[in-house]
Design an enzyme around this catalytic site. Structure first.
Site, mmCIF file in Angstrom:
data_model
loop_
_atom_site.group_PDB
_atom_site.id
_atom_site.type_symbol
_atom_site.label_atom_id
_atom_site.label_comp_id
_atom_site.label_asym_id
_atom_site.label_seq_id
_atom_site.Cartn_x
_atom_site.Cartn_y
_atom_site.Cartn_z
ATOM 1 C CE1 TYR A 56 -4.229 1.113 -0.247
ATOM 2 C CE2 TYR A 56 -4.470 -1.131 0.540
ATOM 3 C CZ TYR A 56 -5.003 -0.010 -0.071
ATOM 4 O OH TYR A 56 -6.287 -0.025 -0.508
ATOM 5 C CD GLU A 58 -4.562 5.568 0.946
ATOM 6 O OE1 GLU A 58 -4.435 6.314 1.931
ATOM 7 O OE2 GLU A 58 -5.594 4.917 0.712
ATOM 8 C CG ASP A 202 -8.115 10.936 -23.858
ATOM 9 O OD1 ASP A 202 -7.150 10.146 -23.906
ATOM 10 O OD2 ASP A 202 -9.243 10.623 -23.423
ATOM 11 C CB THR A 228 -4.717 4.236 -21.851
ATOM 12 O OG1 THR A 228 -4.489 4.239 -23.263
ATOM 13 C CG2 THR A 228 -6.153 4.631 -21.569
ATOM 14 C CE LYS A 231 -7.286 2.611 -24.962
ATOM 15 N NZ LYS A 231 -8.314 3.678 -25.059
ATOM 16 N NE ARG A 237 -7.155 -3.156 -19.666
ATOM 17 C CZ ARG A 237 -7.264 -3.172 -20.993
ATOM 18 N NH1 ARG A 237 -6.593 -4.037 -21.717
ATOM 19 N NH2 ARG A 237 -8.054 -2.332 -21.597
HETATM 20 C C1 LIG Z 1 -9.295 4.020 -24.201
HETATM 21 C C2 LIG Z 1 -9.589 5.459 -24.005
HETATM 22 C C3 LIG Z 1 -9.916 5.984 -22.746
HETATM 23 C C4 LIG Z 1 -10.265 5.150 -21.543
HETATM 24 O O1 LIG Z 1 -9.422 4.239 -21.133
HETATM 25 P P1 LIG Z 1 -9.884 3.061 -20.142
HETATM 26 O O2 LIG Z 1 -8.555 2.612 -19.672
HETATM 27 O O3 LIG Z 1 -10.622 2.103 -20.972
HETATM 28 O O4 LIG Z 1 -10.706 3.665 -19.060
HETATM 29 C C5 LIG Z 1 -10.065 7.350 -22.611
HETATM 30 N N1 LIG Z 1 -9.923 8.165 -23.667
HETATM 31 C C6 LIG Z 1 -9.655 7.685 -24.903
HETATM 32 C C7 LIG Z 1 -9.525 8.654 -26.041
HETATM 33 C C8 LIG Z 1 -9.489 6.329 -25.112
HETATM 34 O O5 LIG Z 1 -9.247 5.878 -26.333
#
Ligand SMILES: *Cc1c(COP(=O)(O)O)cnc(C)c1O
Length: 422
Positions: A56, A58, A202, A228, A231, A237
């Protein structure tokens, strides 16, 4: 396969172990075209499965609410330093549990419930968390949404500016989940400055392309970069928020204690490894190969008469409108799955069909590029997709089974990172 890879799991819980083994086989034998997925390396997998899990933590390195952080602090500080170096940012927070909570932290840092926020509409290629109605971000905040032009399938920056100046949103999101074209961060930046909005890029889908120099970087043009890590960046993840120093405190406070408790340290370790891998010259090659493959695949699909939203791609992603082939997206996606080609059905801009039964499918090249497939393989991939879509229209199961066998042959010759030889 799994018994030797996961001996303890197999001994304790053979049922669960058999599911994992089956998933390994599935990932090894199929052509995975979901553009938000990838294969992490064996090193990332190992880091994500360590005893860091047990701790943990925090707080932030050097400022924790629990003792015994000697090693955890080094892990997180290393991940942060690598993120800063790779993306050229002042500040990085590597604790968000995933992309959606990372974006929620941005709202918490810069807006109050009821404030107007602006993002791309989900059916146009935006993400749920950019103020779409069914998301908390669209019900706790007042989401106003922009889209793409009906003629070109491209973002109309004049329309974005008009909306931003009319609505004066607290936050503007750029980026999305089904955008096949380069995002003009400079255009968004001048719009956000005129409107007095905090601008968030994003880049969840394209972070790996940015790291590898295959897509322009938003850094220097936006207030916050949200991404994220799982990807195109090819990590575990998780997610990261990056910003200029002036926003560091607000974002850190929003992540912890604003939204989250203890960070997932095993994921932080996996992120650190992925960032190290992404800083290697081979990752530059990878990122450019992802784009080259997507362009080659798009060209091969166009040759076979498919309609592609915006007419092609600049990045890793292709959005196919199947209307002219007389097959719904879901029917096609399910047929492709039976043919060993894994995609997702997706709305296309101005889709006349329902979101749960839309007109398109979304495909991408990050995973197949991780397996070493190149542009010379893309015509056969396009051919399989074309045959499978036609087979879907005729419910021709033997044709789908034949494609599945051909796919498995090619996949066997190109083992996936992190997976046992199949
Ligand atoms: C995949 C994605 C997210 C969210 O990611 P999660 O890990 O699935 O919550 C947010 N914004 C964009 C543009 C994404 O492609």
């Amino acid at each position: 396969m799994s018994a030797s890879r996961h001996p303890a799991l197999t001994a304790v819980d053979p049922e669960l172990a058999s599911f994992v083994a089956a998933e390994e086989t599935l990932q090894a034998q199929t052509l995975r075209l979901i553009p938000s997925e990838n294969y992490v390396s064996a090193a990332v997998l190992e880091a994500s499965g360590t005893v860091l899990q047990n701790k943990y933590s925090e707080g932030y390195p050097g400022r924790r609410y629990y003792e015994g952080q000697q090693n955890i602090d080094r892990v997180e500080a290393l991940a942060v330093e690598r993120a800063k170096g790779l993306f050229g940012v002042d500040h990085a927070n590597v604790q968000p549990y995933s992309g959606s909570p990372a974006n929620l932290a941005v709202y918490l840092a810069f807006a109050k419930p009821g404030d107007t926020v602006m993002g791309m509409a989900l059916p146009m290629g935006g993400h749920l968390t950019h103020g779409w109605g069914v998301s908390a971000t669209g019900s706790w905040f007042r989401g106003v949404q922009y889209g793409v032009s009906a003629e070109t399938g491209l973002i109309d920056y004049d329309a974005v500016r008009e909306l931003a100046l009319a609505e004066r949103p607290k936050i503007i999101f750029c980026g999305g989940t089904a955008l096949p074209r380069t995002i003009d961060f400079e255009a968004f930046s001048s719009i956000a400055q005129e409107a007095g909005s905090v601008l968030v890029a994003d880049v969840a889908h394209i972070a790996g392309l940015i790291a590898g120099g295959a897509h322009p970087s938003p850094v220097g043009h936006v207030d916050v970069v949200s991404t994220t890590t799982h990807k195109t960046l090819r990590g575990p993840r998780g997610a990261m928020l990056m910003c200029k120093e002036e926003h560091a405190k607000a974002l850190d406070k929003a992540v912890f204690p604003g939204l989250q408790g203890g960070p997932h340290n095993q994921t932080t370790a996996g992120i650190a490894v992925a960032l190290h891998e992404a800083a290697q010259p081979s990752f530059v090659t990878y990122a450019h190969a992802v784009v080259a493959n997507a362009k080659a695949l798009a060209a091969a699909l166009l040759e076979r008469g498919f309609d592609l939203v915006s007419g092609g791609t600049d990045n890793h992603l292709i959005l196919m409108d199947l209307t002219s082939r007389g097959v719904a997206g879901k029917v096609a996606a399910k047929a492709l799955d039976r043919a060993g080609i894994v995609v997702n059905y997706n709305t296309v801009p101005f889709d006349p069909r329902k979101p749960f039964d839309p007109s398109g499918i979304r495909i991408g090249t990050p995973s197949l590029t991780s397996r070493g497939l190149g542009t010379d393989h893309m015509p056969v991939v396009a051919e399989w997709i074309s045959r499978a879509v036609d087979a879907a229209a005729k419910s021709d199961e033997p044709a789908l089974a034949a494609i599945r066998a051909e796919v498995a042959d090619l996949m066997a010759a190109h083992p996936a990172p992190g997976l046992p030889l199949s």
